[in-house]
Design a protein around this motif. Structure first.
Motif, PDB file in Angstrom:
ATOM      1  N   ASP A  21      48.929  52.605  42.007  1.00  0.00           N
ATOM      2  CA  ASP A  21      48.653  51.229  42.416  1.00  0.00           C
ATOM      3  C   ASP A  21      49.609  50.274  41.717  1.00  0.00           C
ATOM      4  O   ASP A  21      50.294  50.633  40.758  1.00  0.00           O
ATOM      5  CB  ASP A  21      47.211  50.844  42.059  1.00  0.00           C
ATOM      6  N   VAL A  22      49.637  49.049  42.224  1.00  0.00           N
ATOM      7  CA  VAL A  22      50.409  47.973  41.610  1.00  0.00           C
ATOM      8  C   VAL A  22      49.460  46.799  41.385  1.00  0.00           C
ATOM      9  O   VAL A  22      48.757  46.374  42.311  1.00  0.00           O
ATOM     10  CB  VAL A  22      51.585  47.538  42.505  1.00  0.00           C
ATOM     11  N   ILE A  23      49.420  46.281  40.176  1.00  0.00           N
ATOM     12  CA  ILE A  23      48.584  45.117  39.866  1.00  0.00           C
ATOM     13  C   ILE A  23      49.373  43.857  40.149  1.00  0.00           C
ATOM     14  O   ILE A  23      50.469  43.656  39.619  1.00  0.00           O
ATOM     15  CB  ILE A  23      48.140  45.135  38.396  1.00  0.00           C
ATOM     16  N   ASP A  24      48.837  43.000  41.004  1.00  0.00           N
ATOM     17  CA  ASP A  24      49.429  41.696  41.326  1.00  0.00           C
ATOM     18  C   ASP A  24      49.176  40.776  40.134  1.00  0.00           C
ATOM     19  O   ASP A  24      48.054  40.308  39.915  1.00  0.00           O
ATOM     20  CB  ASP A  24      48.778  41.148  42.596  1.00  0.00           C
ATOM     21  N   LEU A  25      50.213  40.519  39.348  1.00  0.00           N
ATOM     22  CA  LEU A  25      50.042  39.801  38.088  1.00  0.00           C
ATOM     23  C   LEU A  25      49.584  38.360  38.281  1.00  0.00           C
ATOM     24  O   LEU A  25      48.689  37.883  37.580  1.00  0.00           O
ATOM     25  CB  LEU A  25      51.337  39.849  37.287  1.00  0.00           C
ATOM     26  N   ALA A  26      50.205  37.659  39.198  1.00  0.00           N
ATOM     27  CA  ALA A  26      49.839  36.253  39.394  1.00  0.00           C
ATOM     28  C   ALA A  26      48.408  36.118  39.894  1.00  0.00           C
ATOM     29  O   ALA A  26      47.657  35.241  39.447  1.00  0.00           O
ATOM     30  CB  ALA A  26      50.813  35.588  40.357  1.00  0.00           C
ATOM     31  N   ALA A  27      48.000  36.988  40.822  1.00  0.00           N
ATOM     32  CA  ALA A  27      46.637  36.928  41.353  1.00  0.00           C
ATOM     33  C   ALA A  27      45.619  37.246  40.269  1.00  0.00           C
ATOM     34  O   ALA A  27      44.570  36.592  40.170  1.00  0.00           O
ATOM     35  CB  ALA A  27      46.496  37.894  42.523  1.00  0.00           C
ATOM     36  N   ALA A  28      45.928  38.237  39.438  1.00  0.00           N
ATOM     37  CA  ALA A  28      45.003  38.596  38.367  1.00  0.00           C
ATOM     38  C   ALA A  28      44.886  37.465  37.353  1.00  0.00           C
ATOM     39  O   ALA A  28      43.780  37.113  36.910  1.00  0.00           O
ATOM     40  CB  ALA A  28      45.472  39.881  37.691  1.00  0.00           C
ATOM     41  N   ALA A  29      46.016  36.870  36.985  1.00  0.00           N
ATOM     42  CA  ALA A  29      45.983  35.776  36.015  1.00  0.00           C
ATOM     43  C   ALA A  29      45.207  34.582  36.547  1.00  0.00           C
ATOM     44  O   ALA A  29      44.460  33.926  35.805  1.00  0.00           O
ATOM     45  CB  ALA A  29      47.413  35.371  35.651  1.00  0.00           C
ATOM     46  N   ALA A  30      45.358  34.285  37.829  1.00  0.00           N
ATOM     47  CA  ALA A  30      44.668  33.135  38.419  1.00  0.00           C
ATOM     48  C   ALA A  30      43.151  33.297  38.380  1.00  0.00           C
ATOM     49  O   ALA A  30      42.416  32.307  38.284  1.00  0.00           O
ATOM     50  CB  ALA A  30      45.136  32.940  39.859  1.00  0.00           C
ATOM     51  N   ALA A  31      42.699  34.551  38.425  1.00  0.00           N
ATOM     52  CA  ALA A  31      41.260  34.789  38.482  1.00  0.00           C
ATOM     53  C   ALA A  31      40.607  34.914  37.111  1.00  0.00           C
ATOM     54  O   ALA A  31      39.377  34.871  37.012  1.00  0.00           O
ATOM     55  CB  ALA A  31      40.992  36.065  39.289  1.00  0.00           C
ATOM     56  N   LEU A  32      41.428  35.070  36.068  1.00  0.00           N
ATOM     57  CA  LEU A  32      40.879  35.251  34.723  1.00  0.00           C
ATOM     58  C   LEU A  32      41.177  34.009  33.886  1.00  0.00           C
ATOM     59  O   LEU A  32      42.341  33.707  33.610  1.00  0.00           O
ATOM     60  CB  LEU A  32      41.504  36.487  34.073  1.00  0.00           C
ATOM     61  N   LEU A  59      46.499  43.667  30.813  1.00  0.00           N
ATOM     62  CA  LEU A  59      46.195  45.048  31.208  1.00  0.00           C
ATOM     63  C   LEU A  59      44.983  45.602  30.466  1.00  0.00           C
ATOM     64  O   LEU A  59      44.356  46.561  30.926  1.00  0.00           O
ATOM     65  CB  LEU A  59      47.408  45.940  30.969  1.00  0.00           C
ATOM     66  N   LYS A  60      44.632  45.014  29.344  1.00  0.00           N
ATOM     67  CA  LYS A  60      43.461  45.469  28.592  1.00  0.00           C
ATOM     68  C   LYS A  60      42.149  45.029  29.237  1.00  0.00           C
ATOM     69  O   LYS A  60      41.070  45.437  28.792  1.00  0.00           O
ATOM     70  CB  LYS A  60      43.535  44.945  27.153  1.00  0.00           C
ATOM     71  N   GLU A  61      42.243  44.197  30.277  1.00  0.00           N
ATOM     72  CA  GLU A  61      41.022  43.728  30.946  1.00  0.00           C
ATOM     73  C   GLU A  61      40.338  44.827  31.743  1.00  0.00           C
ATOM     74  O   GLU A  61      39.192  44.687  32.173  1.00  0.00           O
ATOM     75  CB  GLU A  61      41.361  42.545  31.867  1.00  0.00           C
ATOM     76  N   GLY A  62      41.045  45.935  31.991  1.00  0.00           N
ATOM     77  CA  GLY A  62      40.445  47.132  32.578  1.00  0.00           C
ATOM     78  C   GLY A  62      39.858  46.945  33.964  1.00  0.00           C
ATOM     79  O   GLY A  62      40.538  46.475  34.880  1.00  0.00           O
ATOM     80  N   PRO A  63      38.563  47.292  34.151  1.00  0.00           N
ATOM     81  CA  PRO A  63      37.962  47.317  35.495  1.00  0.00           C
ATOM     82  C   PRO A  63      38.029  46.001  36.257  1.00  0.00           C
ATOM     83  O   PRO A  63      38.051  46.006  37.484  1.00  0.00           O
ATOM     84  CB  PRO A  63      36.504  47.706  35.202  1.00  0.00           C
ATOM     85  N   VAL A  64      38.077  44.865  35.544  1.00  0.00           N
ATOM     86  CA  VAL A  64      38.086  43.587  36.256  1.00  0.00           C
ATOM     87  C   VAL A  64      39.388  43.397  37.040  1.00  0.00           C
ATOM     88  O   VAL A  64      39.480  42.508  37.892  1.00  0.00           O
ATOM     89  CB  VAL A  64      37.877  42.395  35.299  1.00  0.00           C
ATOM     90  N   LEU A  65      40.389  44.245  36.784  1.00  0.00           N
ATOM     91  CA  LEU A  65      41.651  44.140  37.499  1.00  0.00           C
ATOM     92  C   LEU A  65      41.610  44.844  38.854  1.00  0.00           C
ATOM     93  O   LEU A  65      42.546  44.719  39.644  1.00  0.00           O
ATOM     94  CB  LEU A  65      42.795  44.727  36.656  1.00  0.00           C
ATOM     95  N   GLY A  66      40.529  45.568  39.118  1.00  0.00           N
ATOM     96  CA  GLY A  66      40.428  46.335  40.355  1.00  0.00           C
ATOM     97  C   GLY A  66      40.748  45.569  41.620  1.00  0.00           C
ATOM     98  O   GLY A  66      41.514  46.042  42.472  1.00  0.00           O
ATOM     99  N   PRO A  67      40.204  44.350  41.805  1.00  0.00           N
ATOM    100  CA  PRO A  67      40.476  43.604  43.046  1.00  0.00           C
ATOM    101  C   PRO A  67      41.931  43.191  43.216  1.00  0.00           C
ATOM    102  O   PRO A  67      42.327  42.761  44.312  1.00  0.00           O
ATOM    103  CB  PRO A  67      39.576  42.367  42.911  1.00  0.00           C
ATOM    104  N   PHE A  68      42.717  43.307  42.164  1.00  0.00           N
ATOM    105  CA  PHE A  68      44.104  42.842  42.227  1.00  0.00           C
ATOM    106  C   PHE A  68      45.097  44.000  42.289  1.00  0.00           C
ATOM    107  O   PHE A  68      46.287  43.809  42.121  1.00  0.00           O
ATOM    108  CB  PHE A  68      44.392  41.945  41.023  1.00  0.00           C
ATOM    109  N   LYS A  69      44.572  45.205  42.539  1.00  0.00           N
ATOM    110  CA  LYS A  69      45.419  46.378  42.680  1.00  0.00           C
ATOM    111  C   LYS A  69      45.758  46.610  44.151  1.00  0.00           C
ATOM    112  O   LYS A  69      44.900  46.500  45.016  1.00  0.00           O
ATOM    113  CB  LYS A  69      44.731  47.617  42.102  1.00  0.00           C
ATOM    114  N   ARG A  70      47.033  46.911  44.408  1.00  0.00           N
ATOM    115  CA  ARG A  70      47.499  47.192  45.764  1.00  0.00           C
ATOM    116  C   ARG A  70      48.068  48.613  45.792  1.00  0.00           C
ATOM    117  O   ARG A  70      48.857  48.978  44.904  1.00  0.00           O
ATOM    118  CB  ARG A  70      48.595  46.208  46.181  1.00  0.00           C
ATOM    119  N   PRO A  71      47.706  49.440  46.762  1.00  0.00           N
ATOM    120  CA  PRO A  71      48.253  50.800  46.836  1.00  0.00           C
ATOM    121  C   PRO A  71      49.775  50.762  46.987  1.00  0.00           C
ATOM    122  O   PRO A  71      50.302  50.073  47.871  1.00  0.00           O
ATOM    123  CB  PRO A  71      47.580  51.393  48.073  1.00  0.00           C
TER     124      PRO A  71
END
Length: 294
Positions: A21-32, A59-71
């Motif tokens: 997967d790839v974590i969308d950094l900007a989307a994850a940051a906006a939500a946290l 990246l240490k936020e763990g499971p909360v990053l799930g919605p921001f992962k893209r295959p």
């Protein structure tokens, strides 16, 4: 970490690989809330490179990053950085390549530049210009700067490195050798393929001991190691920073090993329909098709 620029549908984003997967950094940051201020930094690779420690915390936020992962298999991998302020290239930086080029071994780094329009990404075409008939390949390790610096001592140089990537210094030999200025043969559109990712410095134990190879249509053309560099990375950074201020996102292509097309008998130059693959241990493979410019 492996950082890259990815496209999903019609939108591009900067992400970090997490398995498949790839974590969308900007989307994850906006939500946290604690990372919201970093959202803007993650919209551009240059500012992302200056925020690597923030990414580690995210990246240490763990499971909360799930919605921001893209295959990954649903994404198009683009050039990891498309807008560096500088693309500085080093010529004749492998002894055997200097010899095969019938050039004197340099006593200080030979430098030339490419432009943003030279950049092309993984899977994207190298376009053969109508103005040249002798376009060549050059496998190279590229260093990506992560911290601004001027007059950097060699012993501090590696602190300014954010990451490494695979680079192909495509070269129009007839233009390069016509006169004393290399840029006109080096800086053409699509003549700086790079990627697929930026691999952060901590993942590469020794950048001066990496296998580097280039295949043309499946045939091995270059096969060497970065241990053969004449001027090592700290020397290059220190030398260049005496000339210019190095900034996050700047690329330094460190030179190519022997086996280039112009030195072969008979010479081998790129043709429409060719496929070029550059691979560097620990950094991945960069594959580009070759087409005639329309």
């Amino acid at each position: 970490m492996r950082l890259g620029t990815f496209r999903l549908s019609n939108a591009s984003f900067i992400g970090v690989l997490d398995g498949n997967d790839v974590i969308d950094l900007a989307a994850a940051a906006a939500a946290l809330p604690r990372y919201r201020e970093a959202q803007t930094a993650f919209s551009d690779m240059r500012t992302t490179l200056a925020s690597v420690e923030t990414i580690r915390g995210l990246l240490k936020e763990g499971p909360v990053l799930g919605p921001f992962k893209r295959p990954l298999d649903q994404l198009k991998i683009q050039a990891p950085i498309a807008n560096p302020n500088k693309i500085i290239c080093i010529g004749l930086n492998y002894l055997d390549h200097a010899i095969e080029s019938h050039a004197e071994v340099p006593t200080e780094p030979v430098i030339f530049t490419k432009f943003r329009t030279s950049i092309t990404g993984p899977g994207q075409p190298i376009r053969l210009p109508r103005i040249s008939k002798t376009v060549d390949y050059e496998a190279e390790l590229a260093v990506v700067i992560g911290k601004t610096g001027k007059r950097i001592p060699e012993e501090e140089a590696m602190e300014h490195v954010a990451a490494y990537t695979v680079f192909n210094d495509v070269s129009a030999r007839d233009l390069q050798n016509r006169g004393s200025q290399w840029t006109k043969g080096k800086a053409l559109d699509t003549f700086a393929p790079l990627g697929p990712y930026l691999v952060t410095r901590d993942e590469i134990a020794d950048p001066h001991n990496l296998a580097i190879k280039l295949e043309l249509n499946g045939k091995l053309m270059q096969n060497s190691s970065t241990s053969q560099l004449i001027f090592k990375i700290p020397q290059l950074i220190s030398f260049l920073s005496e000339l210019v201020t190095l900034e996050p996102g700047d690329l330094i292509a460190t030179g190519t090993p022997p086996g280039v097309g112009m030195a072969r008998k008979p010479p081998v130059f790129l043709q429409p329909g060719d496929t070029v693959k550059v691979s560097i241990a620990g950094l991945g493979e960069l594959v580009n098709p070759v087409v005639a410019d329309s």
